[in-house]
Design a protein around this motif. Sequence first.
Motif, PDB file in Angstrom:
ATOM      1  N   TYR A   1       0.856  -1.191   0.000  1.00 27.04           N
ATOM      2  CA  TYR A   1       0.000   0.000   0.000  1.00 27.04           C
ATOM      3  C   TYR A   1       0.887   1.234   0.000  1.00 27.04           C
ATOM      4  O   TYR A   1       2.091   1.165   0.235  1.00 27.04           O
ATOM      5  N   TYR A   2       0.300   2.381  -0.310  1.00 26.36           N
ATOM      6  CA  TYR A   2       0.993   3.655  -0.184  1.00 26.36           C
ATOM      7  C   TYR A   2       0.164   4.552   0.724  1.00 26.36           C
ATOM      8  O   TYR A   2      -0.984   4.210   1.062  1.00 26.36           O
ATOM      9  N   CYS A   3       0.723   5.663   1.177  1.00 26.17           N
ATOM     10  CA  CYS A   3       0.017   6.452   2.184  1.00 26.17           C
ATOM     11  C   CYS A   3       0.129   7.950   1.934  1.00 26.17           C
ATOM     12  O   CYS A   3       1.047   8.432   1.256  1.00 26.17           O
TER      13      CYS A   3
ATOM     14  N   ALA B   1      -6.146   7.985  -7.486  1.00 25.03           N
ATOM     15  CA  ALA B   1      -6.203   6.703  -6.779  1.00 25.03           C
ATOM     16  C   ALA B   1      -7.441   5.895  -7.149  1.00 25.03           C
ATOM     17  O   ALA B   1      -7.400   4.653  -7.166  1.00 25.03           O
ATOM     18  N   ASN B   2      -8.548   6.578  -7.448  1.00 24.37           N
ATOM     19  CA  ASN B   2      -9.783   5.896  -7.827  1.00 24.37           C
ATOM     20  C   ASN B   2      -9.635   5.100  -9.125  1.00 24.37           C
ATOM     21  O   ASN B   2     -10.397   4.170  -9.386  1.00 24.37           O
TER      22      ASN B   2
ATOM     23  N   TYR C   1      -4.369  -0.062  -6.475  1.00 29.28           N
ATOM     24  CA  TYR C   1      -3.530  -0.096  -5.274  1.00 29.28           C
ATOM     25  C   TYR C   1      -4.256   0.437  -4.042  1.00 29.28           C
ATOM     26  O   TYR C   1      -5.094   1.333  -4.126  1.00 29.28           O
ATOM     27  N   ARG C   2      -3.889  -0.095  -2.891  1.00 27.84           N
ATOM     28  CA  ARG C   2      -4.451   0.388  -1.623  1.00 27.84           C
ATOM     29  C   ARG C   2      -3.774   1.690  -1.189  1.00 27.84           C
ATOM     30  O   ARG C   2      -2.552   1.811  -1.265  1.00 27.84           O
ATOM     31  N   LEU C   3      -4.573   2.620  -0.721  1.00 25.88           N
ATOM     32  CA  LEU C   3      -4.087   3.909  -0.225  1.00 25.88           C
ATOM     33  C   LEU C   3      -4.605   4.116   1.189  1.00 25.88           C
ATOM     34  O   LEU C   3      -5.807   3.962   1.446  1.00 25.88           O
TER      35      LEU C   3
ATOM     36  N   ASN D   1     -10.874   1.000  -2.185  1.00 22.92           N
ATOM     37  CA  ASN D   1      -9.448   0.721  -1.997  1.00 22.92           C
ATOM     38  C   ASN D   1      -8.732   1.828  -1.205  1.00 22.92           C
ATOM     39  O   ASN D   1      -7.538   1.735  -0.945  1.00 22.92           O
ATOM     40  N   ILE D   2      -9.470   2.860  -0.824  1.00 24.84           N
ATOM     41  CA  ILE D   2      -8.897   3.986  -0.071  1.00 24.84           C
ATOM     42  C   ILE D   2      -9.414   3.933   1.362  1.00 24.84           C
ATOM     43  O   ILE D   2     -10.618   3.951   1.606  1.00 24.84           O
TER      44      ILE D   2
END
Length: 391
Positions: free
Chosen positions: A231-233, A251-252, A256-258, A277-278
């Motif tokens: 994931y990224y943050c 991101a939408n 990937y997970r945020l 996913n956010i």
Amino acid sequence: MRILLANKFYYRRGGDCIYMLNLEQLLNAHGHETAVFAMQYPDNLPTPWSKYFPSEIRFSPGPGMVEAFLRPFGTREVKRKFNALLDDFKPDVVHLNNIHSQLSPIIAELAHKRGIKVVWTIHDYKLLCPRYDCLRNGTSICEECFTDKHKVLEYKCMRNSSTASFLAYREALKWNRRRLEDCSDLFVCPSQFMADKMAQGGFCKKKLHTLCNFIDVEKCKKSSYTEKEDYYCFIGRISHEKGVQTLIEAANQLPYRLKIIGGGPLEGKIKSLANPNIEFMGFRQWEEIKEIAGRARFSVIPSEWYENNPLSVIEAQCLGTPVLGARIGGIPELIEEGVSGLCFESKNVEDLKDKIKDMFAASFDYNTIARTAQTRYNSETYYQKLIGLYK
């Protein structure tokens, strides 16, 4: 050496406050004597110097409004209490931080008139822009007030209010560049970008010194920096200038997970726009942030204003986490592209989306990122350079 530190608030409110508290601790650790000058405020940390603090003011209707309107120009209470502190502490250096409005630059003049060295760390653009952030009405980049302060009235930049904008205009006229420069020995700019903007606004280049901020790197040290998860943050305020909406739009469109840490005025709107996913994690304490950011594949800083020297970039790198940063303000100075992260065009959803993909595909040496950052932002490195400026 006796050093008097001044800032509007004396608690961990924002980057300027955190910097001053860290600096106080650093100077004390090296045997210097320090004192503090701030405004009375319920959240302030306890200090024996609080008896010198001027009363709290609020720029809202109610008792004390007259004092609030006069404070930016230097009131009797501020002069009396600051002079008393100078008499009792007898500093060799007065180190200013964010002092406009709640304290006022009158304290720089009072110290200068006594022959005390005045050093000023520039955390934002208040000396150039009455709004402090170079955003016209909080949305688009604007530098017109660098040369014409009347623009703050024309655009009603302060809360879209004629009254608030007039107050900011009068404050900017009173504390103009020449007057501020005359009572300040040097300005510490945490980024070269800030130094360049100060020079663009007419400030003497000889008084501008670039010195990147420091952090307590010990709090970032871990046994391993390679334990990353998929994931990224984002860590910061959920507001327009931080570019969170642009991040959500990008991101939408990706799998990937945020993880988003923080809150702010756009939180409700952003949550309504975000795909599953956010994940919104709200406010977290440092130990939790350390764990989340430390395990992230990378951190993203999608800012849409002139960031000066964001601690979020520095802290992430010290945790061994590369950074994807907007190419704006002082952010690019902190990122070695391809080594400690990448940059993208601010506000550009497509470029951000492509760079997120690139970051997930890239291979980074997390241990080297952490080791390099902890050396670069080490307090001892900063201390030696600052003392050179003091002397």
